[in-house]
Scaffold this motif. Structure first.
Motif, mmCIF file in Angstrom:
data_model
loop_
_atom_site.group_PDB
_atom_site.id
_atom_site.type_symbol
_atom_site.label_atom_id
_atom_site.label_comp_id
_atom_site.label_asym_id
_atom_site.label_seq_id
_atom_site.Cartn_x
_atom_site.Cartn_y
_atom_site.Cartn_z
ATOM 1 N N PRO A 180 0.820 -1.218 0.000
ATOM 2 C CA PRO A 180 0.000 0.000 0.000
ATOM 3 C C PRO A 180 0.846 1.257 0.000
ATOM 4 C CG PRO A 180 0.185 -0.848 2.222
ATOM 5 C CD PRO A 180 0.971 -1.784 1.340
ATOM 6 N N ALA A 181 0.275 2.337 -0.461
ATOM 7 C CA ALA A 181 0.816 3.685 -0.244
ATOM 8 C C ALA A 181 0.019 4.687 -1.044
ATOM 9 C CB ALA A 181 2.276 3.782 -0.601
ATOM 10 N N CYS A 199 -0.908 8.868 -5.787
ATOM 11 C CA CYS A 199 -0.685 7.574 -5.133
ATOM 12 C C CYS A 199 0.484 6.801 -5.741
ATOM 13 C CB CYS A 199 -1.943 6.713 -5.242
ATOM 14 S SG CYS A 199 -3.352 7.323 -4.296
ATOM 15 N N CYS A 223 8.198 6.445 4.907
ATOM 16 C CA CYS A 223 6.769 6.415 5.237
ATOM 17 C C CYS A 223 5.962 5.577 4.250
ATOM 18 C CB CYS A 223 6.221 7.835 5.304
ATOM 19 S SG CYS A 223 7.026 8.850 6.551
ATOM 20 N N SER A 224 6.449 4.403 3.916
ATOM 21 C CA SER A 224 5.744 3.517 2.981
ATOM 22 C C SER A 224 6.239 2.091 3.151
ATOM 23 C CB SER A 224 5.991 3.923 1.515
ATOM 24 O OG SER A 224 5.372 5.130 1.178
ATOM 25 N N ASN A 280 9.938 3.570 8.586
ATOM 26 C CA ASN A 280 9.263 2.378 8.073
ATOM 27 C C ASN A 280 9.243 1.222 9.066
ATOM 28 O OD1 ASN A 280 8.652 3.749 5.771
ATOM 29 N ND2 ASN A 280 10.314 2.872 4.554
ATOM 30 N N TRP A 286 0.657 1.325 10.400
ATOM 31 C CA TRP A 286 0.242 2.589 9.786
ATOM 32 C C TRP A 286 -0.541 2.362 8.501
ATOM 33 C CZ3 TRP A 286 4.986 6.440 10.006
ATOM 34 C CH2 TRP A 286 5.356 6.643 11.333
ATOM 35 N N TYR A 287 -0.210 1.305 7.775
ATOM 36 C CA TYR A 287 -0.770 1.109 6.438
ATOM 37 C C TYR A 287 -1.593 -0.167 6.327
ATOM 38 C CZ TYR A 287 2.801 4.628 5.793
ATOM 39 O OH TYR A 287 3.578 5.754 5.937
ATOM 40 N N THR A 328 -1.078 -3.291 7.489
ATOM 41 C CA THR A 328 -0.302 -4.484 7.134
ATOM 42 C C THR A 328 -0.342 -5.569 8.202
ATOM 43 O OG1 THR A 328 1.668 -3.404 8.041
ATOM 44 C CG2 THR A 328 1.289 -3.186 5.672
#
Length: 900
Positions: free
Chosen positions: A172-173, A183, A430-431, A469, A477-478, A480
């Motif tokens: 994701p990101a 994106c 940040c991904s 990360n 955060w994403y 996962t």
């Protein structure tokens, strides 16, 4: 000899290969001009190389406004959704073609591109951080040649790569909606911030952002030189790892390798003839050793600890056929360690840097790209100004953040010269990131090239695999967490098995942190993803708190090293007028909302202001908008001051459970990328915010630091980065708000311990103020404290400091002062330094000076006036008439907006 045709603008003379002769072929010479067109031919304009599409379209008048004007970050997004082709013709002579090897070298293409020479496809590019070299001997010919670089839309290509993933496993990101961005930038090896960030706009540019060179040589070209300095009792050993490239040649090469280092008293040289076997087809390396007596070398030190001595080094490859390739560098001799050892009490490991065996308290900030357009990030004047501003503010370290760029050679050269240690992130932030074979191969090349390019700089202190990360994965955060083990394995594959292993294989003399924040060694022992990557007992932390009072030191965490922290403020009213119309300049306009990319940004700023300042103005009134800007900058500066002094005071602190021994404070962030709310201390146009003026003081080598403990005790600590003890005098003054004469003062002598924190005073605050004469009731609202630190002979050795016992919105008997410019004069023996004398009739808080339309900075700003007169300087690079400067200066202070 080696010939070189330059197909872009000339590279700087320093740090690059110097050839015996060269034919320069920039964007409008040698019968060729770069052109760029979109896929359907709607636009075709002259281009500049190095450059980028937004710049080219702006110069051509297709984009008629500044890219930052109003909503152009949205209006001009169409540019990034097109495919663009750069092309030009150039001339090649017969003698150039006589060389055995001819390479077409791109030092930087942004980003997904195919390259054609004379209509033949010669290769593809997919990483803007990689140098691509193509052997074109069989394709190039005498006379006119043509080159084309077809670059795909980064927005469309990122989406395509995202959609190619297996449906049962998604990387994701997408940036939050508030960013107004795009994106899936994590699928491209491109500046991650180009798709927008919470402090910057989306301008996903394309272009040939670095130089293009056509090289011709007979044997080999010298590409990189890495070095290692080893100190012994009486000498320095300088090991040089020299890399040369020949094409796809698999046979051995022979030649002379030589190196010479110029010291202040001697020329130290070494030469050896060697036959080399390739470590990969076309790639060779060898080791040279220079031994230099210690008496001929002075150490390189970070800013504030000593001089930054650099020595010229020349490395040459040559052979009997008169083929010669040369590289020049500047070398600094220093050692560096990252110390992670068990603490004496409680749990945890230390985390601090030693340079030349001296523990260094890291003082500084975080660096984001100096421009959203990559080609403009290397502008010499902007880089020089920003780095000099960091040096002036007593910084000794900058963290080059992982969502930006590996900066230009000039950036690192100036960091070397100014003594600014570099915490170098690799460009991942940040991904989550893909780990397919193609992506990993591209990253491997990127890391290898960048480490070899940068490794020789003494300013490089540490490599870090990514920004945030590890924390993002552990804290979900994403989204996962549903397949955590698989995402963790990808994390290890990318940052440990690939980036870390390659970096340490290339450079084993510097520390490597897999992530930031991270627990360092402890994270590694926990399988590289710690249970709490932001533990205060290990490594570094990123700490943001927009809920609690930023002026209260109890808000902050005791930590080993704070590598990010901060609060937002507005840029100056003048900066915003550069990119807006008058009706935009109110807090709730569409323009102002569009500029705020941080979720909940404005409510957080307002809430932080309300903790301490009396703000009762109409937030949507255009005339009162500058007041909000001013208050936001006061709050930001005071919050950073409070937090930074808290970290510096914690240098010697070690709690019973093992917290403390803080040795780093790098605030977020130094520079701005556009005119918008952000955490920066320097605005995009170079204007210093109140914060940067405060940083000059709170990062001072010696600092008197008062604070009020949670139990009501006034405590005063003396902080020193100086490496020797010294005797000093602490002076404490108590003022009432309605008088410039202190009602009470005491002095005491102390030994200022070297590289340490010395406690100098403790007393119950209310009792002390009663003794001082503030009255028996509401003493903390009637008075404030002011502190100076001098040597025994009265010389000031620390910036003045102050402490407000109560939030400023609770003051009693405080009225607006009358502040005037008494005089403006030219400083002796100077053309552009002016001395300004100010007068006031009352205590003045956060005195802010503007010199409208005259670029420059004051020696102090946002300060307190506790005496009738104060003298400051104003420095500008322009010739300014004294009378015009006098007329341009405006003054305001907190009292102008205070109502009791």
């Amino acid at each position: 000899m080696i010939s070189k045709i330059q197909l872009g603008l000339i590279l700087p003379w320093f740090w690059i290969q110097i050839y015996s002769y060269e034919i320069l072929l920039d964007h409008n010479k040698n019968d060729g001009t770069w052109m760029v067109r979109n896929e359907n031919g709607t636009y075709k304009v002259a281009a500049t190389v190095p450059g980028g599409i937004y710049t080219d379209l702006s110069v051509a008048g297709i984009l008629t406004q500044d890219i930052y004007y109003r909503f152009n970050d949205i209006e001009y997004r169409w540019v990034s959704k097109e495919n663009w082709t750069y092309s030009r013709t150039f001339e090649v002579s017969e003698d150039f073609l006589e060389k055995q090897q001819i390479f077409l070298v791109f030092y930087g293409i942004d980003t997904i591109a195919s390259v054609y020479l004379n209509d033949q496809h010669i290769g593809d590019c997919e990483n803007m951080f990689v140098r691509y070299s193509y052997n074109v001997k069989s394709i190039i010919h005498t006379g006119t040649n043509n080159i084309k670089v077809k670059i795909l839309s980064p927005i469309n290509e990122a989406k395509k790569r995202f959609e190619k993933q297996a449906t049962n496993y998604i990387v994701p990101a997408c940036v939050p909606d508030e960013y107004h961005g795009e994106c899936h930038v994590n699928f491209l090896r491109k500046m991650q911030a180009s798709f927008a960030w919470d402090w910057g706009p989306a301008f996903p540019s394309v272009g040939i952002w670095k130089s293009v060179v056509l090289e011709a040589f007979d044997i080999a070209v010298l590409r990189e030189v890495m070095l290692q300095t080893v100190e012994s009792n009486n000498k320095w050993s300088l090991y040089l790892n020299v890399f040369v490239e020949t094409g796809n040649q698999t046979s051995n090469i022979s030649g002379n390798f030589s190196a010479s280092l110029t010291t202040y008293t001697n020329l130290v040289t070494v030469t050896k003839y060697e036959t080399l076997s390739p470590y990969a087809p076309g790639f060779f390396n060898t080791i040279l050793l220079l031994e230099i007596p210690k008496s001929q070398i002075q150490l390189w030190w970070p800013n504030g600890y000593g001089d930054q001595k650099l020595y010229p080094l020349e490395v040459v490859f040559s052979n009997e056929h008169n083929s010669k390739s040369t590289k020049t560098l500047k070398v600094g001799f220093r050692s560096i360690q990252l110390v992670q050892e068990p603490v004496a009490i409680g749990t945890g490991l230390t985390f601090y840097f030693k340079v030349n065996n001296v523990p260094i308290f890291a003082k500084g900030s975080n660096w984001i790209p100096s421009h959203v357009l990559p080609e403009k990030s290397a502008e010499p004047k902007r880089i020089e100004y920003l780095l000099e501003s960091a040096r002036i503010a007593n910084m000794n370290m900058l963290r080059v953040w992982g969502g930006g760029l590996y900066e230009s050679d000039l950036f690192y050269q100036l960091a070397d010269e100014k003594g600014l240690l570099i915490w170098q992130d690799f460009m991942f932030a940040c991904s989550m990131y893909p780990t397919d074979d193609n992506f990993l191969q591209s990253v491997s090349t990127e890391v290898t090239q960048q480490v070899r390019r940068l490794q020789h700089h003494p300013s490089i202190a540490i490599w870090a695999g990514n920004n945030e990360n590890e924390a993002a994965l552990r804290d979900n955060w994403y989204g996962t967490s549903n397949d955590f083990n698989r995402y963790k394995q990808d994390y290890i594959t990318l940052y440990v098995d690939t980036i870390r292993n390659i970096t340490l294989a290339q450079d084993n003399v510097r520390p490597f942190a897999v992530s930031s924040p991270s627990n360092g060694i402890e994270s590694e022992e926990e399988g590289y993803v710690a249970n709490n990557p932001s533990s205060t007992f290990y490594g570094d932390i990123h700490y943001y708190n927009y809920i609690s009072n930023g002026w209260d030191p109890d808000t902050f965490k005791v930590t080993r090293f704070s590598s990010e922290y901060g609060y937002q403020s507005m840029p100056s009213f003048l900066s915003l007028t550069e990119v807006s119309i008058p009706s935009d300049l109110r807090l709730y306009s569409e323009f102002t909302r569009n500029r705020q990319h941080h979720p909940y940004g404005y409510p957080e700023i307002i809430a932080e202001i309300d903790y301490n300042l009396q703000y009762s103005h109409n937030l949507n009134d255009t005339e009162q908008y500058p007041i909000f800007i001013y208050f936001s900058q006061i709050n930001q500066a005071m919050s950073y001051k409070t937090e930074t002094e808290f970290y510096r005071r914690s240098r010697n602190l070690l709690t019973s459970d093992g917290q403390g021994l803080t040795m780093g404070a790098l605030y977020w962030q130094l520079n701005d990328i556009w005119q918008a709310p952000s955490w920066a201390s320097i605005e995009f146009n170079g204007k210093w915010k109140i914060l940067h003026y405060f940083a000059k003081d709170f990062f001072a080598p010696i600092l008197v630091s008062p604070y009020k403990r949670a139990d009501g005790v006034l405590r005063v600590d003396l902080i020193s980065d100086i490496l020797t003890d010294m005797q000093c005098v602490l002076n404490i003054f108590v003022y009432k708000w309605n008088s410039l004469n202190p009602i009470y003062n005491i002095s005491s002598n102390h030994t200022l311990n070297n590289a340490s924190v010395t406690n100098a005073f403790n007393h119950d605050m209310k009792e002390f103020l009663q003794i001082a004469g503030c009255g028996a009731n509401e003493t903390t609202s009637k008075c404030f404290l002011y502190f100076t630190l001098t040597s025994l002979d009265g010389e000031e050795i620390s910036p003045h400091n102050f402490l407000f016992p109560q939030p400023l919105k609770k003051l009693m008997n405080f009225t607006a002062p009358d502040i005037t410019v008494a005089s403006v004069s030219l400083a002796p023996n100077s053309q552009n330094v002016f001395e300004i004398e100010l007068k006031t009739d009352k205590i003045a808080l956060f005195v802010w000076l503007e010199a409208y339309n005259i670029p420059g900075h004051f020696s102090s700003n946002g300060f307190l006036m506790v005496k009738p007169n104060i003298s400051i300087t104003f420095v500008t690079k322009y010739n300014v008439d004294i009378n015009k400067l006098h007329e341009a200066i405006t003054i305001f202070s907190l009292g102008d907006y205070y109502k009791e």
